[in-house]
Design an enzyme around this catalytic site. Structure first.
Site, PDB file in Angstrom:
ATOM      1  N   ASP A 471       0.884  -1.163   0.000  1.00 44.06           N
ATOM      2  CA  ASP A 471       0.000   0.000   0.000  1.00 44.06           C
ATOM      3  C   ASP A 471       0.923   1.214   0.000  1.00 44.06           C
ATOM      4  O   ASP A 471       2.095   1.097   0.369  1.00 44.06           O
ATOM      5  CB  ASP A 471      -0.867  -0.050   1.266  1.00 44.06           C
ATOM      6  CG  ASP A 471      -1.882   1.078   1.301  1.00 44.06           C
ATOM      7  OD1 ASP A 471      -2.291   1.526   0.222  1.00 44.06           O
ATOM      8  OD2 ASP A 471      -2.245   1.513   2.403  1.00 44.06           O
ATOM      9  N   ARG A 645       2.928  16.129  -5.724  1.00 38.34           N
ATOM     10  CA  ARG A 645       1.507  16.027  -6.033  1.00 38.34           C
ATOM     11  C   ARG A 645       1.027  17.444  -6.333  1.00 38.34           C
ATOM     12  O   ARG A 645       1.146  18.325  -5.485  1.00 38.34           O
ATOM     13  CB  ARG A 645       0.755  15.442  -4.842  1.00 38.34           C
ATOM     14  CG  ARG A 645      -0.714  15.234  -5.144  1.00 38.34           C
ATOM     15  CD  ARG A 645      -1.363  14.412  -4.073  1.00 38.34           C
ATOM     16  NE  ARG A 645      -2.780  14.219  -4.334  1.00 38.34           N
ATOM     17  CZ  ARG A 645      -3.583  13.535  -3.551  1.00 38.34           C
ATOM     18  NH1 ARG A 645      -3.104  12.951  -2.478  1.00 38.34           N
ATOM     19  NH2 ARG A 645      -4.854  13.401  -3.837  1.00 38.34           N
ATOM     20  N   ALA A 843      -7.639  -1.164   7.059  1.00 36.69           N
ATOM     21  CA  ALA A 843      -8.575  -2.287   6.998  1.00 36.69           C
ATOM     22  C   ALA A 843      -9.105  -2.502   5.590  1.00 36.69           C
ATOM     23  O   ALA A 843      -9.658  -3.541   5.303  1.00 36.69           O
ATOM     24  CB  ALA A 843      -9.738  -2.031   7.952  1.00 36.69           C
TER      25      ALA A 843
END
Length: 1183
Positions: A471, A645, A843
């Site tokens: 991730d 970004r 999660a």
């Protein structure tokens, strides 16, 4: 009985299953009962181990509709209900005692009726269902199959109908009736009782075999050995039971209190917030919700009420059927935390329950944790094959011993016992405990490194990992973003970049006003909360945000606007000057549109302003061309290449005719047009300090790294370049896939991320993939990486399944991925034979963490429940540690298994040779070998820690591999050779004679030789003889030799000499064996317990030489195998080119000679349906 083709449940879904219907048959049941009696219960055990055999033996095939048992491990249940559809009305229920002919047969047949009501329900009709993986499947007459009821989604109800018909709630009778179908609203994880676990463990085939061994050894009067086996089995069962119970307890999830809710109920959300007990759609008011349980993002999101189109607007698009996924901005999900609610004019915040229990989003997550797809691992399959081979060897010995005994006219009882003994010898009693030892030690070492494990069997599998998915946010990078600077635009040209916008000169500029208003921030308990990007942007200008209180809101019909104002120190020191901006309307950020917009009004001004922020390319396309600088593309590219970004800002002064009321009802499209470009905000997402070094270690170890994130794709690509996942010189190819639209086929367009200018020259050429001939010579290796977002991934998965396999070979960045898509990606990678690791912190990674071969969570929250491993260290440095420990545990498992196999075979050889003279090993000889040598060595040889660094070589994945098999077979032959030499040579000695208690070949004093045997019992088993003693000495040393030979060190484990318990144990055993071998046998313990006899000193010297030569040959052969001698043999045996076993290697070979791969940046790949063989593609170069 009537038969039918198997039914398919959940067709096209992840849990697709075949179902066969069966009905209990009385005569078959009686036959099985008789068989159980005749076999002493063994048939019952066999049917318990093989449930499908049990069903086929006791039932006959029937239709699914009439089934009493279905072949899905579950029994069909039956319930009586006053209707066949949970959405029926119960108002007319009392009038019809029998099923009405007009009653619908399909539970989903009346979506057009209000609330799914039917005026003529059936009464007391039986409804067939079964439960599988916490999901109830009901028989649906309409489709003649079992179906799942999930909730209001089943009705396909439109948004307007949901408001008009479902917002009133249910009567008590309706609620009770629906609860019959949907059950209690809870996600209960049942932890089995200790008794159930004990029975399940004891009935394991291995322990049943152990029980059989104990009975057999007792019958043969080997009482001590039988008790020792029994004791080891009890310890093994107790350990296993404790581990299972501990792991089960870790997974227990608290029950939800609101257990009476059913789909269709209306619930009031309390103003002080709550934890949602179900999935529900908001029909009035707004909520601020923390969805970190589901998404992993700790940023609160605002949920608005479901749109209720007026009758004039109710077109197909405006009044679409409610869908949880499409309307998730209006849906409150189970388990998420509602922090606060807002309502206007005294109306309560209300939500209609959509689904409950395991049908909710959280329920599906828990189901994916409880019932993951089984992770198959070659080691465990090979272990069973290996055991079967040992049993086959035992079978030979079994036949040999029977033939031998019959020839020697041995009594029948002795023949049966001794021939069965051979079988019990080949399956070692300590095998389960020995195999577990290495994993237990690895688990303990991982705990010391701060890595906790709830699935110990996964440690071995981690040793095979050759690809790791990460991730991004919170895993590779820090959680937040930092403002690096701003780059303003005025009069169509860029100003020089500035560090910040916190300046007096800019306080009243449109650029700062846009930063102050264009966000989704809110105050929760006095603290600003919202998207981290918005938060950093707002904090950078130092403005103050004020929101209307609940009391103020409830007193006004109009929504009180949120107000922002600059700090006093930035304003001119005039007492009368107040400068405030009110946010009148917010169009929330949409990932599909890649922008957000607000309408705001400066205090005292009549006209309103529209402010927009979003992806630079999107914002620039909505601005007037003259306001966008000519060098916009170059400036933007310079920032994105550095990994920043970038967010663009725009502004527009709205017409005076746009009043407050009109703004509240207008769509965003007219607002977001003809904007003026204001400039760029540059944000920096910093990498964690450890990230680049860890990724470098993994790359050096030939372990692929992949990024799978919910973030923006360009940001993900730049972070991948920053951390070294994509080297600077490599090309990134972005795959944009589009689903079929307006009669056009699904297509993929390819563009090169770093080279947008190259896509401008386009030509019209058609290429058909199936017509292209493959060139023989592989083309030069091009280093490229694929990147795609979640939408493209979904389209490719559905329309280009064959293409997906090619893309995952070089796919490095997967952005905007939903939680279920992360799981699908893991499965796609596993589909091409990668061993996949997954590292995440949220999660939303739960499904992927559970599905991966080795999932490691950096969060101690929800993810730790789903993940086999949880790291206390909040960075990815735990990943190499886990792989190193996995490799060490895997090599330990191989060492132990090889050693246990050799131990069985060595003992088998000894016993077989002794059977030829009607002898055997003694009770205490077996006991000494199994306890003193085997257990001590097995449990200490597993203690070698992991090697300190990752190497590019991986350990073999299974026992059935060239070097391992060759190693075991050569050691078996060596042991067989030296034991046979000993057995034959002892009989050739000049002093040899058939041993009796009075035999004296050692020239001992006569009183010692005789007195000790005056009271000796008759040796029924003929254990004391020269052959037995000689073989006992040689075989005892053989166990130790193979233990040392098989106990490998680097490159996966630390060398054995650093494992001091093993070295000490081996030395002690060597000393003891040499002592009893060379010391006069009159030492009482040797003679009375080990049942060895005295042999001449010169024979002991010869035995010692045999042992030394045996050890030297064993070490030399094993070293030769390690030096890859087996490769030379395999080349001699099969000189032809070996094709790679792994599918990803095979695909890579194919693609290396494919001239059309990778796709060129000017091409579009279209799906071309083919009726039988799935999809194929046509590549077109656009014009």
């Amino acid at each position: 009985m009537e038969k039918e083709d198997p039914k398919v449940l959940n067709k096209g879904e992840e849990e697709e299953m075949e179902l066969q219907g069966y009905r209990l048959c009385r005569w078959r049941l009686a036959l099985v009962g008789l068989g159980v009696l005749c076999t002493g219960g063994f048939l019952l055990l066999l049917l318990y181990w093989m449930p499908q055999w049990c069903v086929k033996a006791t039932c006959t095939r029937t239709t699914a509709r009439d089934a009493e048992v279905v072949l899905l491990r579950s029994t069909v249940g039956m319930m009586l209900a006053p209707g066949s559809n949970p959405f029926h009305s119960l108002e007319t229920q009392t009038t019809s005692p029998s099923p009405s002919p007009t009653s619908p047969s399909c539970p989903f047949s009346s979506p057009h009726l209000a609330n799914g009501h039917n005026p003529h329900p059936s009464d007391g009709s039986p409804i067939r269902y079964f439960t599988f993986h916490s999901t109830k499947y009901y028989w649906n007459d309409g489709v003649q199959n079992f179906d799942v009821l999930t909730g209001l989604d089943d009705l396909q109800v439109s948004c307007s109908t949901l408001h008009s018909e479902h917002s009133a709630g249910l009567t008590r009778n309706q609620q009770k009736y629906r609860r019959l179908f949907f059950g209690v609203n809870e996600i209960a994880v049942k932890v089995p009782s200790v008794f159930k676990l004990l029975i399940k463990e004891v009935l394991n085939p291995f322990y049943i075999f152990q029980l059989f061994s104990v009975i057999l050894w007792s019958a043969d009067e080997y009482y001590y050995y039988a008790v020792a086996i029994l004791f080891m089995s009890v310890i093994s069962i107790a350990t296993s039971l404790y581990t299972i119970k501990k792991v089960s307890s870790t997974k227990e999830i608290d029950e939800i209190l609101s257990t009476d809710l059913v789909p269709g109920d209306v619930m009031v959300i309390p103003s002080n917030g709550t934890i949602m007990p179900c999935d529900a759609v908001l029909v009035s008011g707004t909520c601020i919700v923390n969805e970190s349980m589901l998404t992993g993002e700790s940023v609160p999101v605002t949920k608005t009420n479901l749109p209720n189109p007026s009758p004039g607007e109710r077109g197909e698009e405006a009044d679409a059927a409610y869908n949880t996924e499409e309307h998730k901005r209006h849906t409150l999900f189970c388990g998420t935390h509602v922090i606060q609610t807002r309502y206007y004019t005294g109306d309560l915040v209300k939500a209609v329950v959509v689904s409950t229990g395991f049908s909710t989003a959280k329920g599906q997550l828990v189901r994916s944790i409880l019932y993951p797809k089984p992770t198959d691992f070659k080691l465990y399959r090979d272990a069973y094959l290996f055991l079967l081979c040992l049993v086959a060897v035992a079978g030979i010995g079994f036949v040999y011993s029977i033939v031998l005994s019959v020839l020697h006219k041995v009594p029948a009882k002795t023949i049966i016992i001794e021939s069965l003994d051979i079988i019990t010898i080949t399956v070692p009693p300590a095998l389960p405990a020995a195999m577990t030892a290495g994993i237990v030690y690895a688990q303990r070492r991982l705990k010391r490194l701060g890595i906790f494990c709830i699935s110990p069997q996964r440690i071995n599998i981690c040793g095979q990992i050759n690809l790791v998915c990460f991730d991004k946010t919170g895993t590779l990078t820090e959680d937040g973003l930092d403002l690096w600077g701003v780059h303003r635009v005025e009069n169509g040209s860029f100003h020089p970049s500035e560090e910040n916008a916190y300046k007096e000169s800019l306080v009243k500029s449109q650029f700062v006003a846009c930063m102050a208003t264009c966000h989704s921030l809110t105050k929760i308990e006095g603290q600003l909360s919202g998207d981290p990007l918005d938060l950093k942007m707002f904090e950078a200008i130092g403005w103050i945000l004020e929101e209307a209180t609940e009391e103020e809101t409830s007193l006004h019909n109009r929504i009180m606007p949120t107000v922002v104002r600059p700090p006093k120190q930035l304003l001119p020191p005039q007492p009368a000057s107040t400068y405030e901006v009110g946010i009148v309307r917010q169009f929330p950020f949409s990932s599909a549109l890649q922008r957000m917009c607000v309408v705001a009004r400066l205090l005292g001004e009549k006209r309103m302003d529209a402010y927009m922020k979003g992806a630079p390319e999107v914002v620039a396309s909505l601005c007037k061309k003259e306001t966008v600088p000519e060098n916009f593309q170059e400036v933007l590219e310079s920032y994105t290449k550095q990994g920043f970004r970038v967010i663009a800002l725009a502004h527009r002064r709205l017409e005076s005719k746009l009043t407050w009321h009109k703004v509240q009802n207008i769509s965003r499209d007219p607002i977001e047009a003809n904007m003026e470009f204001l400039g760029l905000i540059i944000m920096q997402n910093k990498l964690k300090a450890e990230t680049p070094a860890v990724l470098q270690d993994l790359r050096q170890a030939s372990i692929r790294t992949v990024m799978v994130t919910g973030d923006n794709m360009l940001t993900a690509i730049s972070v991948a370049r920053d951390c070294g996942m994509i080297p600077p010189q490599d090309t990134v190819i972005i795959a944009d896939a589009f689903s079929p639209h307006d009669g056009q086929a699904a297509k993929i367009t390819w563009r090169y991320a770093d080279k947008p200018s190259e896509t401008s020259r386009l030509e019209a050429i058609n290429i058909s993939l199936e017509d292209v001939g493959h060139v023989d010579e592989p083309k030069a290796q091009e280093l490229y990486h694929f990147a795609m977002n979640g939408k493209s991934f979904a389209v490719i998965l559905e329309h280009f399944p064959d293409m997906l396999q090619k893309l995952v070979l070089q796919g490095t960045v997967f952005a905007r991925m939903a939680p279920d898509q992360k799981t699908q990606l893991i499965e796609a990678l596993q589909g091409v034979d990668y061993f996949v690791g997954m590292c995440g912190d949220g999660a939303n990674d739960c499904g992927a963490l559970k599905r991966a071969h080795g999932g490691i969570s950096l969060s101690e929250l929800e993810a730790s429940v789903a993940s086999p491993f949880t790291s206390k260290t909040p960075n990815i440095s735990c990943v190499p540690s886990l792989i190193r420990e996995g490799r060490a545990a895997l090599i330990t498992s191989f060492c132990v298994f090889k050693f246990m196999a050799l131990y069985s075979i060595i003992q088998y050889i000894s016993v077989t040779l002794l059977y030829s003279i009607l002898s055997n090993l003694g009770d205490f000889q077996f006991l000494f070998i199994d306890i003193a040598i085997i257990l001590l060595i097995v449990f200490t040889m597993s203690l070698n820690p992991a090697w300190k660094e990752l190497v590019s070589r991986r350990p073999p994945s299974g026992l059935i591999s060239g070097p391992l098999l060759f190693s075991v077979l050569t050691q078996i032959l060596i042991c067989l050779g030296f034991q046979t030499i000993t057995f034959l040579w002892v009989r050739q000695q000049s002093w040899y004679t058939v041993w009796t208690p009075l035999t004296d070949v050692c020239n001992l004093p006569s009183h010692i030789n005789v007195s000790d045997h005056n009271d000796t019992e008759v040796d029924d088993h003929n254990i004391q003889n020269f052959e037995n003693t000689s073989l006992f000495y040689v075989s005892s040393f053989q166990y130790l030799v193979v233990a040392v030979v098989f106990s490998k060190g680097k490159p996966f484990r630390q060398p054995s000499y650093k494992n001091w318990p093993f070295v000490l144990s081996a030395l002690c055993l060597y000393v003891f064996l040499l002592f009893i071998m060379f010391h006069p046998v009159s030492v009482g313990i040797s003679l009375s317990l080990l049942q060895i006899v005295c042999v001449p000193f010169e024979w002991r010297i010869k035995l010692f030489i045999i042992i030394l030569v045996n050890a030297a040959v064993a070490v030399f052969v094993e070293r030769a195998i390690d030096m890859r001698a087996y490769k030379c043999l395999s080349r001699l045996c099969c000189p032809s080119k070996i094709t790679p076993k792994a599918r990803y290697m095979h695909l890579a070979q194919e693609l290396s000679v494919d001239p059309d791969w990778p796709p060129k940046p000017t091409t579009t790949t279209e799906a071309k349906s083919r009726s039988e063989n799935g999809s194929t593609y046509r590549i077109r170069i656009n014009s």
